[in-house]
Design a protein around this motif. Sequence first.
Motif, PDB file in Angstrom:
ATOM      1  N   GLU B 166      33.539  24.529  30.500  1.00 53.62           N
ATOM      2  CA  GLU B 166      34.844  24.083  30.999  1.00 53.62           C
ATOM      3  C   GLU B 166      35.470  23.066  30.049  1.00 53.62           C
ATOM      4  N   ARG B 167      34.648  22.185  29.505  1.00 54.97           N
ATOM      5  CA  ARG B 167      35.177  21.158  28.592  1.00 54.97           C
ATOM      6  C   ARG B 167      35.734  21.775  27.313  1.00 54.97           C
ATOM      7  N   ALA B 170      39.071  24.144  28.632  1.00 61.69           N
ATOM      8  CA  ALA B 170      40.192  23.447  29.285  1.00 61.69           C
ATOM      9  C   ALA B 170      41.324  23.045  28.338  1.00 61.69           C
ATOM     10  N   LEU B 177      41.647  24.186  34.833  1.00 63.11           N
ATOM     11  CA  LEU B 177      40.450  24.994  34.945  1.00 63.11           C
ATOM     12  C   LEU B 177      39.572  24.623  36.123  1.00 63.11           C
ATOM     13  N   SER B 178      39.597  23.362  36.523  1.00 62.79           N
ATOM     14  CA  SER B 178      38.747  22.956  37.641  1.00 62.79           C
ATOM     15  C   SER B 178      39.150  23.683  38.916  1.00 62.79           C
ATOM     16  N   LYS B 181      37.799  28.872  40.509  1.00 61.44           N
ATOM     17  CA  LYS B 181      36.452  28.850  41.092  1.00 61.44           C
ATOM     18  C   LYS B 181      35.629  30.025  40.575  1.00 61.44           C
ATOM     19  N   ARG B 199      36.082  33.341  35.711  1.00 63.43           N
ATOM     20  CA  ARG B 199      34.936  32.426  35.821  1.00 63.43           C
ATOM     21  C   ARG B 199      33.739  33.231  36.326  1.00 63.43           C
ATOM     22  N   ASP B 206      27.487  27.970  34.192  1.00 63.26           N
ATOM     23  CA  ASP B 206      28.940  28.006  34.333  1.00 63.26           C
ATOM     24  C   ASP B 206      29.498  28.679  33.088  1.00 63.26           C
ATOM     25  N   PHE B 208      32.909  31.380  31.268  1.00 63.08           N
ATOM     26  CA  PHE B 208      34.100  32.197  31.372  1.00 63.08           C
ATOM     27  C   PHE B 208      33.920  33.483  30.592  1.00 63.08           C
TER      28      PHE B 208
END
Lengths: 126, 382
Positions: B166-167, B170, B177-178, B181, B199, B206, B208
């Motif tokens: 995610e980092r 994003a 992005l948070s 889900k 996702r 986690d 993508f």
Amino acid sequence: MYPQELRYSAEHEWVRVEGEKARIGITHFAQKELGDVVFVELPDVGTAVRQHQGCAVVESVKAVSDVYAPLSGRVHAANAALVDRPELINEDPYGEGWIAEIEISDARELDQLMSAAQYEGFVKGA
Amino acid sequence: MAGGGSPRRTPLNAVHRSLGARLFEFAGWEMPVQYTGVLEEHRAVRAAGGLFDLSHMGELWLTGPDALMALQAVTTNDAAALAPGQAQYTFLCRDDGGILDDLIVYRCDAGFLADGPAEPGYLLIVNAANITRDAEWIRAHLPAGATLTDRSAATALVALQGPVAERVVAPLAEMRLSELKPFRAAHAALNGARVWLSRTGYTGEDGFEIYSRAEEAEHVWSALYEAGRPKGVLPVGLGARDTLRLEMRYTLYGNDIDETTTPLEAGLGAYVKWVKPAFIGKEALARQQADGVRRRLVGFIMVDRAIPRRHYPILGAGEPIGAVTSGSVSPTLGSEIGMGYVAAGWEEPGTTLHIDVRGKPRAARVHQGPFVLPHNRRQSGT
């Protein structure tokens, strides 16, 4: 890559002769082809081995690979360090990655092995 | 491959070569098996992140007023339950309940990477080896008001999986992005390229799965690679993709499931929705459920040190009771793990089995569920 003092088989094993004993392993070419070695099945000490027959198994993530005895004889020692650190075969194939030591039964078989120069030519053609 | 042609190349083939990847043939495609090494790549995904080229996979696009009806008729899960942008795991089954493919289905109300006006539809992500067969099967069962288009060749797929995903994504994706889900997807812009950002993943971490037009694949990959490298992201090949999914006890089509196995035998009955009035295979599966499933897919951990390999016989009390379907080392656990079918009655967690490893019986223990917890659960200890 292919130490001068060693002898080599067509199945990509190396041999270091020490008197009546031979220490064996697989070559740099073989370990690179395999990728990460994750498991080694060592021969039992005392086992009789015949030249060109399977004497150990080296496994990568995907593949099971037989190690063929480059010489006939009897297994004198097996490298127990490979049980917990199979990656030694990748990191140091001619040193700490040795697989077994064989008491040679027929020294004439050494003549069938390649020199470092011959083996280097052999893998270039592979 | 029929005709004996050379393997197909994804839009990222030149990138793999420039990174020094070892390439091999998989399902008719030239794919990277590894870049730096399977173990290193595997560990990178669990610790930071990995970047995968999955462009060989198939994207089938189902549209028309009867699209949902068409989908419901050929799949086992209930696609009517999908919200816009939501994904679900499902099966295409034969009349006898045998699995033709396992796939992910998305409901896409705003189209899929459309140029012009967006037509709503369902996006089916299918295994590379089954693209042609799946398309033919679905087309053979299509009502008049539904159309199936094979978008595979025009679509690229890159996955970024790992705790840093995610980092990394994003700042590149112009969306929050948070709010996306798990098992949800949306159109987004990634470094200017239009993508379908999902996702989902096959590693347990986690991450993508990022669909783009084939001609923008390098652009998407480069953006993720440049942003990811400083955070420890490595390019990852199919070798580590396999060890990662095995640690999660995810099935692989062709190994653990195929036309000779049913979702019930594979322990995946949760994706068979009896509430649907009819679908291909329903009657056979219902019969199997009623009669009792005769064999079960189990996961197991080796007790004796040996690597279980596909096709090795499984023994129970000395007698053959099944066979290994997948097996390897678990780099995270430091043990050897596998999956295989055993006769019903042998599937209880903790049961001792023996795997015939090249003639020698090696002890194993049945294990329930994933072998490894994904990162977020490892950290919190849940």
